[in-house]
Design a protein around this motif. Structure first.
Motif, PDB file in Angstrom:
ATOM      1  N   GLU A   1       2.206   1.840  -3.478  1.00 15.58           N
ATOM      2  CA  GLU A   1       1.134   2.300  -4.365  1.00 15.58           C
ATOM      3  C   GLU A   1       0.843   3.775  -4.147  1.00 15.58           C
ATOM      4  O   GLU A   1       0.652   4.540  -5.103  1.00 15.58           O
ATOM      5  CB  GLU A   1      -0.133   1.473  -4.131  1.00 15.58           C
ATOM      6  CG  GLU A   1      -0.040   0.046  -4.655  1.00 15.58           C
ATOM      7  CD  GLU A   1      -1.265  -0.782  -4.305  1.00 15.58           C
ATOM      8  OE1 GLU A   1      -2.128  -0.270  -3.554  1.00 15.58           O
ATOM      9  OE2 GLU A   1      -1.364  -1.931  -4.777  1.00 15.58           O
ATOM     10  N   ARG A   2       0.822   4.194  -2.892  1.00 14.46           N
ATOM     11  CA  ARG A   2       0.534   5.594  -2.583  1.00 14.46           C
ATOM     12  C   ARG A   2       1.665   6.515  -3.039  1.00 14.46           C
ATOM     13  O   ARG A   2       1.418   7.610  -3.552  1.00 14.46           O
ATOM     14  CB  ARG A   2       0.279   5.759  -1.079  1.00 14.46           C
ATOM     15  CG  ARG A   2      -1.053   5.161  -0.630  1.00 14.46           C
ATOM     16  CD  ARG A   2      -1.275   5.313   0.860  1.00 14.46           C
ATOM     17  NE  ARG A   2      -2.604   4.849   1.238  1.00 14.46           N
ATOM     18  CZ  ARG A   2      -3.065   4.845   2.492  1.00 14.46           C
ATOM     19  NH1 ARG A   2      -2.280   5.263   3.484  1.00 14.46           N
ATOM     20  NH2 ARG A   2      -4.281   4.417   2.756  1.00 14.46           N
TER      21      ARG A   2
ATOM     22  N   ARG B   1       0.828  -1.205   0.000  1.00 14.95           N
ATOM     23  CA  ARG B   1       0.000   0.000   0.000  1.00 14.95           C
ATOM     24  C   ARG B   1       0.864   1.257   0.000  1.00 14.95           C
ATOM     25  O   ARG B   1       0.565   2.232  -0.685  1.00 14.95           O
ATOM     26  CB  ARG B   1      -0.934   0.001   1.226  1.00 14.95           C
ATOM     27  CG  ARG B   1      -1.936   1.151   1.221  1.00 14.95           C
ATOM     28  CD  ARG B   1      -2.858   1.119   2.418  1.00 14.95           C
ATOM     29  NE  ARG B   1      -2.200   1.526   3.647  1.00 14.95           N
ATOM     30  CZ  ARG B   1      -2.857   1.816   4.780  1.00 14.95           C
ATOM     31  NH1 ARG B   1      -4.186   1.706   4.826  1.00 14.95           N
ATOM     32  NH2 ARG B   1      -2.206   2.173   5.866  1.00 14.95           N
ATOM     33  N   HIS B   2       1.943   1.200   0.762  1.00 13.87           N
ATOM     34  CA  HIS B   2       2.884   2.321   0.848  1.00 13.87           C
ATOM     35  C   HIS B   2       3.464   2.635  -0.531  1.00 13.87           C
ATOM     36  O   HIS B   2       3.497   3.797  -0.958  1.00 13.87           O
ATOM     37  CB  HIS B   2       4.002   1.947   1.825  1.00 13.87           C
ATOM     38  CG  HIS B   2       5.041   2.994   2.028  1.00 13.87           C
ATOM     39  ND1 HIS B   2       4.770   4.217   2.589  1.00 13.87           N
ATOM     40  CD2 HIS B   2       6.372   3.006   1.727  1.00 13.87           C
ATOM     41  CE1 HIS B   2       5.887   4.936   2.649  1.00 13.87           C
ATOM     42  NE2 HIS B   2       6.856   4.222   2.121  1.00 13.87           N
TER      43      HIS B   2
ATOM     44  N   GLU C   1       1.425   6.832  -6.819  1.00 11.03           N
ATOM     45  CA  GLU C   1       0.284   7.656  -7.234  1.00 11.03           C
ATOM     46  C   GLU C   1       0.574   9.136  -7.010  1.00 11.03           C
ATOM     47  O   GLU C   1       0.257   9.988  -7.850  1.00 11.03           O
ATOM     48  CB  GLU C   1      -0.967   7.242  -6.454  1.00 11.03           C
ATOM     49  CG  GLU C   1      -2.221   8.005  -6.844  1.00 11.03           C
ATOM     50  CD  GLU C   1      -2.560   7.925  -8.317  1.00 11.03           C
ATOM     51  OE1 GLU C   1      -3.057   8.931  -8.876  1.00 11.03           O
ATOM     52  OE2 GLU C   1      -2.329   6.859  -8.929  1.00 11.03           O
ATOM     53  N   GLU C   2       1.194   9.460  -5.868  1.00  9.41           N
ATOM     54  CA  GLU C   2       1.565  10.850  -5.587  1.00  9.41           C
ATOM     55  C   GLU C   2       2.576  11.344  -6.612  1.00  9.41           C
ATOM     56  O   GLU C   2       2.478  12.470  -7.122  1.00  9.41           O
ATOM     57  CB  GLU C   2       2.152  10.959  -4.173  1.00  9.41           C
ATOM     58  CG  GLU C   2       2.537  12.379  -3.777  1.00  9.41           C
ATOM     59  CD  GLU C   2       3.160  12.456  -2.392  1.00  9.41           C
ATOM     60  OE1 GLU C   2       3.725  13.501  -2.059  1.00  9.41           O
ATOM     61  OE2 GLU C   2       3.075  11.450  -1.641  1.00  9.41           O
TER      62      GLU C   2
END
Length: 215
Positions: free
Chosen positions: A66-67, A63-64, A70-71
């Motif tokens: 992916e975020r 998740r880390h 995306e940022e």
């Protein structure tokens, strides 16, 4: 009345609780029971989503990543920002340890017993970063900043190098040894992308480097 939440919402609540506990107590100092209590959910709900505490950590790292990607993608696509500034800002967005201090997730990834997880993270970044940066490099080529017939391949080389020299061996590089590798990295970036000398000098800001001998 019992509130029924979407499975993804529940999963993220568990991950949020686990991340907070990992940050406070460390991975080894956190138990599944503590995560259950913190999240305020039934034990069966946790085990519906995760097989173990290690599985929770794996999902947190995924998740880390992916975020971060995306940022970074949002910045990379903002063509109102000049090419070099956009490149540096995008790379900074991909740095999960923005204050220069490794977080719990980074520390756990570098533990020997988490080698497979570390390898998975590297592979995720190797696959995810070049496509995000490609648009910036292409804009730089159009503007005459970069000159290379192999932009994507060059990006893969850069990510692979950062994953090994500046990640895997980061704890062994300090002072002058680190400075030399940063300078060599910048030197080779200029040649890989066919840029003028000094074009990539601002890359040094990515390393939170502090040394009195820095020129």
């Amino acid at each position: 009345m019992r509130i029924i939440k979407d499975a993804d919402v529940r999963k993220n609540e568990i991950l949020d609780a686990a991340q907070e506990l990992f940050n406070m107590n460390g991975f080894d100092g956190t138990t599944i029971s503590a995560i259950i209590e913190k999240a305020g959910i039934a034990r069966g709900t946790v085990y519906y989503h995760f097989k173990s505490k290690e599985d929770v950590l794996d999902a947190l790292i995924e998740r880390h990543c992916e975020r971060l990607l995306e940022e970074a993608k949002q910045i990379a696509e903002d063509r109102n920002i000049p090419v070099m500034k956009r490149l540096i800002q995008t790379l900074l967005a991909m740095n999960g340890d923005k204050d220069g201090t490794p977080g719990v997730l980074t520390q756990q990834m570098h533990r020997p017993q988490n080698a497979l997880m570390h390898q998975k993270t590297h592979q995720t970044m190797l696959e995810g970063i070049p496509p995000i940066l490609m648009g910036i490099i292409e804009d730089g080529i159009k503007e005459g900043i970069f000159h290379t017939p192999y932009p994507y391949e060059c990006l893969e080389m850069v990510v692979a190098h950062v994953n090994t020299v500046f990640d895997d061996y980061s704890d062994k590089l300090t002072g002058e040894a680190l400075l030399r590798r940063i300078k060599a990295f910048i030197f080779n970036l200029e040649r890989l992308f066919g840029a003028v000398p000094g074009c990539f000098d601002s890359v040094i800001t990515l390393f939170h480097f502090e040394n009195g001998s820095e020129e």
